[in-house]
Scaffold this motif. Structure first.
Motif, PDB file in Angstrom:
ATOM      1  N   GLU A 309       0.830  -1.205   0.000  1.00  0.00           N
ATOM      2  CA  GLU A 309       0.000   0.000   0.000  1.00  0.00           C
ATOM      3  C   GLU A 309       0.865   1.256   0.000  1.00  0.00           C
ATOM      4  OE1 GLU A 309      -3.575   1.519  -0.649  1.00  0.00           O
ATOM      5  OE2 GLU A 309      -3.254  -0.626  -0.281  1.00  0.00           O
ATOM      6  N   ALA A 310       1.964   1.222   0.768  1.00  0.00           N
ATOM      7  CA  ALA A 310       2.879   2.369   0.786  1.00  0.00           C
ATOM      8  C   ALA A 310       3.477   2.595  -0.594  1.00  0.00           C
ATOM      9  CB  ALA A 310       3.982   2.134   1.816  1.00  0.00           C
ATOM     10  N   ASP A 311       3.874   1.513  -1.251  1.00  0.00           N
ATOM     11  CA  ASP A 311       4.423   1.634  -2.608  1.00  0.00           C
ATOM     12  C   ASP A 311       3.390   2.223  -3.554  1.00  0.00           C
ATOM     13  OD1 ASP A 311       6.801   0.586  -1.724  1.00  0.00           O
ATOM     14  OD2 ASP A 311       6.404  -1.445  -2.444  1.00  0.00           O
ATOM     15  N   LYS A 312       2.143   1.771  -3.413  1.00  0.00           N
ATOM     16  CA  LYS A 312       1.066   2.244  -4.293  1.00  0.00           C
ATOM     17  C   LYS A 312       0.811   3.735  -4.096  1.00  0.00           C
ATOM     18  CE  LYS A 312      -2.424  -0.494  -4.427  1.00  0.00           C
ATOM     19  NZ  LYS A 312      -3.668  -1.195  -4.053  1.00  0.00           N
ATOM     20  N   MET A 313       0.894   4.185  -2.838  1.00  0.00           N
ATOM     21  CA  MET A 313       0.640   5.598  -2.538  1.00  0.00           C
ATOM     22  C   MET A 313       1.875   6.461  -2.728  1.00  0.00           C
ATOM     23  SD  MET A 313      -1.900   5.410   0.801  1.00  0.00           S
ATOM     24  CE  MET A 313      -0.779   4.411   1.789  1.00  0.00           C
ATOM     25  N   GLY A 314       3.019   5.845  -2.950  1.00  0.00           N
ATOM     26  CA  GLY A 314       4.242   6.607  -3.160  1.00  0.00           C
ATOM     27  C   GLY A 314       4.820   7.203  -1.902  1.00  0.00           C
ATOM     28  N   VAL A 315       4.606   6.534  -0.757  1.00  0.00           N
ATOM     29  CA  VAL A 315       5.163   7.014   0.508  1.00  0.00           C
ATOM     30  C   VAL A 315       6.173   5.988   1.016  1.00  0.00           C
ATOM     31  CG1 VAL A 315       3.063   8.268   1.072  1.00  0.00           C
ATOM     32  CG2 VAL A 315       3.344   5.951   1.920  1.00  0.00           C
ATOM     33  N   PRO A 316       7.133   6.393   1.841  1.00  0.00           N
ATOM     34  CA  PRO A 316       8.145   5.446   2.332  1.00  0.00           C
ATOM     35  C   PRO A 316       7.529   4.335   3.176  1.00  0.00           C
ATOM     36  CG  PRO A 316       8.835   7.724   2.706  1.00  0.00           C
ATOM     37  CD  PRO A 316       7.399   7.774   2.301  1.00  0.00           C
ATOM     38  N   PHE A 317       8.062   3.128   3.053  1.00  0.00           N
ATOM     39  CA  PHE A 317       7.699   2.044   3.958  1.00  0.00           C
ATOM     40  C   PHE A 317       8.802   1.943   5.000  1.00  0.00           C
ATOM     41  CE2 PHE A 317       7.807  -2.486   5.246  1.00  0.00           C
ATOM     42  CZ  PHE A 317       6.550  -2.538   5.828  1.00  0.00           C
ATOM     43  N   LEU A 318       8.438   2.075   6.273  1.00  0.00           N
ATOM     44  CA  LEU A 318       9.427   2.194   7.342  1.00  0.00           C
ATOM     45  C   LEU A 318       9.844   0.866   7.951  1.00  0.00           C
ATOM     46  CD1 LEU A 318       7.870   5.306   9.108  1.00  0.00           C
ATOM     47  CD2 LEU A 318       9.940   5.265   7.712  1.00  0.00           C
ATOM     48  N   GLY A 319       9.006  -0.162   7.821  1.00  0.00           N
ATOM     49  CA  GLY A 319       9.406  -1.448   8.369  1.00  0.00           C
ATOM     50  C   GLY A 319       8.256  -2.224   8.970  1.00  0.00           C
ATOM     51  N   GLU A 320       8.571  -3.454   9.383  1.00  0.00           N
ATOM     52  CA  GLU A 320       7.600  -4.387   9.947  1.00  0.00           C
ATOM     53  C   GLU A 320       7.879  -4.601  11.434  1.00  0.00           C
ATOM     54  OE1 GLU A 320       8.191  -7.976   7.811  1.00  0.00           O
ATOM     55  OE2 GLU A 320       7.468  -7.185   5.890  1.00  0.00           O
ATOM     56  N   ILE A 321       6.819  -4.582  12.231  1.00  0.00           N
ATOM     57  CA  ILE A 321       6.917  -4.910  13.652  1.00  0.00           C
ATOM     58  C   ILE A 321       6.145  -6.216  13.869  1.00  0.00           C
ATOM     59  CG2 ILE A 321       6.487  -4.157  16.010  1.00  0.00           C
ATOM     60  CD1 ILE A 321       8.416  -2.353  14.475  1.00  0.00           C
ATOM     61  N   PRO A 322       6.777  -7.245  14.436  1.00  0.00           N
ATOM     62  CA  PRO A 322       6.088  -8.532  14.584  1.00  0.00           C
ATOM     63  C   PRO A 322       5.014  -8.499  15.666  1.00  0.00           C
ATOM     64  CG  PRO A 322       8.222  -8.602  15.661  1.00  0.00           C
ATOM     65  CD  PRO A 322       8.160  -7.281  14.946  1.00  0.00           C
ATOM     66  N   LEU A 323       4.085  -9.449  15.585  1.00  0.00           N
ATOM     67  CA  LEU A 323       3.134  -9.702  16.665  1.00  0.00           C
ATOM     68  C   LEU A 323       3.855 -10.606  17.655  1.00  0.00           C
ATOM     69  CD1 LEU A 323       0.216  -9.521  17.771  1.00  0.00           C
ATOM     70  CD2 LEU A 323      -0.315 -11.555  16.416  1.00  0.00           C
ATOM     71  N   ASN A 324       4.150 -10.074  18.834  1.00  0.00           N
ATOM     72  CA  ASN A 324       5.037 -10.788  19.742  1.00  0.00           C
ATOM     73  C   ASN A 324       4.546 -10.647  21.189  1.00  0.00           C
ATOM     74  OD1 ASN A 324       7.688 -10.545  21.616  1.00  0.00           O
ATOM     75  ND2 ASN A 324       8.054 -12.007  19.968  1.00  0.00           N
ATOM     76  N   MET A 325       4.506 -11.756  21.915  1.00  0.00           N
ATOM     77  CA  MET A 325       3.998 -11.734  23.285  1.00  0.00           C
ATOM     78  C   MET A 325       4.870 -10.880  24.194  1.00  0.00           C
ATOM     79  SD  MET A 325       2.505 -15.551  24.068  1.00  0.00           S
ATOM     80  CE  MET A 325       4.020 -16.411  23.604  1.00  0.00           C
ATOM     81  N   ARG A 326       6.159 -10.858  23.925  1.00  0.00           N
ATOM     82  CA  ARG A 326       7.077 -10.092  24.763  1.00  0.00           C
ATOM     83  C   ARG A 326       6.783  -8.592  24.666  1.00  0.00           C
ATOM     84  NH1 ARG A 326       9.789 -10.719  29.320  1.00  0.00           N
ATOM     85  NH2 ARG A 326      11.836  -9.725  29.354  1.00  0.00           N
ATOM     86  N   ILE A 327       6.457  -8.125  23.462  1.00  0.00           N
ATOM     87  CA  ILE A 327       6.091  -6.708  23.302  1.00  0.00           C
ATOM     88  C   ILE A 327       4.864  -6.400  24.147  1.00  0.00           C
ATOM     89  CG2 ILE A 327       5.262  -4.963  21.684  1.00  0.00           C
ATOM     90  CD1 ILE A 327       6.928  -6.270  19.519  1.00  0.00           C
ATOM     91  N   ARG A 328       3.868  -7.277  24.086  1.00  0.00           N
ATOM     92  CA  ARG A 328       2.632  -7.070  24.847  1.00  0.00           C
ATOM     93  C   ARG A 328       2.887  -7.114  26.344  1.00  0.00           C
ATOM     94  NH1 ARG A 328       0.083  -9.678  28.710  1.00  0.00           N
ATOM     95  NH2 ARG A 328       0.443 -11.659  27.628  1.00  0.00           N
ATOM     96  N   GLU A 329       3.639  -8.113  26.803  1.00  0.00           N
ATOM     97  CA  GLU A 329       3.907  -8.255  28.234  1.00  0.00           C
ATOM     98  C   GLU A 329       4.653  -7.052  28.793  1.00  0.00           C
ATOM     99  OE1 GLU A 329       4.329 -13.163  28.278  1.00  0.00           O
ATOM    100  OE2 GLU A 329       6.112 -11.858  28.271  1.00  0.00           O
ATOM    101  N   MET A 330       5.671  -6.609  28.090  1.00  0.00           N
ATOM    102  CA  MET A 330       6.464  -5.481  28.566  1.00  0.00           C
ATOM    103  C   MET A 330       5.677  -4.174  28.494  1.00  0.00           C
ATOM    104  SD  MET A 330       9.332  -6.589  29.744  1.00  0.00           S
ATOM    105  CE  MET A 330       8.190  -7.784  30.471  1.00  0.00           C
ATOM    106  N   SER A 331       4.822  -4.029  27.499  1.00  0.00           N
ATOM    107  CA  SER A 331       3.982  -2.831  27.404  1.00  0.00           C
ATOM    108  C   SER A 331       3.027  -2.764  28.585  1.00  0.00           C
ATOM    109  CB  SER A 331       3.201  -2.835  26.088  1.00  0.00           C
ATOM    110  OG  SER A 331       4.067  -2.754  24.978  1.00  0.00           O
ATOM    111  N   ASP A 332       2.393  -3.885  28.917  1.00  0.00           N
ATOM    112  CA  ASP A 332       1.473  -3.917  30.058  1.00  0.00           C
ATOM    113  C   ASP A 332       2.192  -3.635  31.369  1.00  0.00           C
ATOM    114  OD1 ASP A 332      -0.589  -4.488  28.363  1.00  0.00           O
ATOM    115  OD2 ASP A 332      -0.710  -6.628  28.859  1.00  0.00           O
ATOM    116  N   ALA A 333       3.475  -4.003  31.451  1.00  0.00           N
ATOM    117  CA  ALA A 333       4.251  -3.805  32.671  1.00  0.00           C
ATOM    118  C   ALA A 333       4.868  -2.412  32.769  1.00  0.00           C
ATOM    119  CB  ALA A 333       5.357  -4.857  32.753  1.00  0.00           C
TER     120      ALA A 333
END
Length: 377
Positions: A309-333
């Motif tokens: 979609e970013a390519d189609k709109m001509g805007v930079p694609f910055l990267g992918e962030i995974p779906l990860n339990m550690r991100i969720r756990e640390m965010s809640d903490a």
């Protein structure tokens, strides 16, 4: 009257009967009084006026604030002047698409002590925008920048939980300016620091915009290289008004890979383009899931949709962030992954995004310095 439990909207309105509008009418019965909120001893008022009458009404605002502060049991009072009016159509962009290649025209308020303000936005809620905001801010901090984070989501503030900060901000000696809280080397401000976590924010649009404006202008920010603003989800009036009234250097759009989220991401890009704010790039959040047991990869929400979609709109694609339990756990903490596990692949993903944001911001800044000047002799 001796305790905050007895405070009520009716009591506040009766107090405002002593305050007169420029027309000589009691403020308590004036149609300009558009909102009164009382919560935990704190009183918030919104006075809706014609912008052309702002100078005449400033004395009314100050008198109302003084009157409410004098009520026994009131801990603090915040009275704001707001304006509900149709925005003028935005000026045409100087190029076909406002994708960050040119300099944005000067507009809106700037914040003293802040070099650049960037918005982190999404077309809809639930895509992980707030988690992305705080980890992006931390990753920019790790690049040597002085960074602040403003939680502009009035109805669902997340920064207090994500940052692990719960105390209320102090004010300067004159009581007119709040001092941002700090943690992890970030300056922080959120409406969630001012009200209890369970308190519902039942506010009309003008009060929401007024609160956001005050957290920008009446907070002692800085000196900061970047202020990251965690925007409210969606593309409604609050978001559009923020985009039009604040001198944003650029916007980062957060989306998941699924088609439904991408439709809303397009709306977010379109909104910023209409007011000539550069799109710094698109982040694909919850991009994929790596099983912690077998190491297998699952594209739960699809994959690559935001990149395409970013390519189609001509805007930079910055990267992918995974779906990860550690991100969720640390965010809640209250310990974001960039702080709690800085060497993890997840933290590295946020740093990759931050590098792209910094590069895009540098391009926008350089373009603004190279903009031609008109000299009349």
């Amino acid at each position: 009257m001796s305790n905050t439990a007895e405070l009520s909207e009716d009591l506040v309105r009766s107090t405002l009967a002593t305050v007169r509008t420029p027309e000589g009418v009691a403020l308590s019965v004036s149609p300009a009084l558009s909102g009164v909120v009382v919560t935990a001893g704190k009183v918030y008022l919104s006075i809706n006026i014609d912008p052309a009458q702002a100078r005449a009404w400033e004395g009314v605002r100050a008198a109302a604030e003084d009157a409410v502060k004098a009520v026994p049991g009131v801990v603090s009072a915040l009275v704001t002047l707001t304006a509900e009016r149709k925005m003028a159509p935005p000026a045409p962009a100087p190029h076909a698409h406002g994708h960050g290649h040119g300099a944005p025209a000067p507009r809106g308020i700037s914040v003293p002590g802040v070099a650049s303000i960037i918005a982190v936005a999404s077309g809809k809620g639930g895509v992980g925008k707030s988690t992305t905001s705080i980890n992006l801010a931390l990753a920019l901090r790790d690049m040597g920048l002085k960074v602040g984070l403003l939680d502009a989501d009035i109805y669902g503030p997340s920064v207090p939980r994500l940052s692990g900060v719960a105390q209320k901000p102090e004010t300067t000696a004159d009581g007119k300016t709040m001092i941002p809280l700090e943690n992890f080397g970030l300056q922080l401000m959120s409406i969630g620091f001012l009200v209890e976590e369970e308190t519902p924010m039942i506010w009309r649009g003008p009060m929401v915009m007024s609160a956001i404006s005050q957290m920008l202008k009446e907070v002692k920010w800085g000196p900061l290289d970047v202020l990251v603003v965690d925007m409210p989800p969606g593309t409604g009036d609050a978001q559009l008004t923020m985009a039009q009234q604040v001198n944003l250097a650029g916007a980062v759009i957060v989306s998941t890979p699924q088609d439904l989220a991408l439709i809303d991401a397009r709306r977010g890009v379109a909104m910023f383009e209409k007011v000539n704010i550069p799109i710094l790039g698109v982040v694909e959040n919850m991009s994929h899931f790596i099983c912690p047991h077998c190491g297998g990869r699952s594209d739960i929400f699809g994959h690559g949709g935001a990149h395409a979609e970013a390519d189609k709109m001509g805007v930079p694609f910055l990267g992918e962030i995974p779906l990860n339990m550690r991100i969720r756990e640390m965010s809640d903490a209250g310990l974001p992954i960039v702080v709690s596990d800085p060497q993890s692949p997840q933290a590295q993903a946020y740093r990759h995004v931050a590098e792209g944001v910094k590069a895009a911001l540098d391009r926008v800044t350089a373009a603004s310095k190279q903009a031609p000047r008109i000299v009349i002799e």
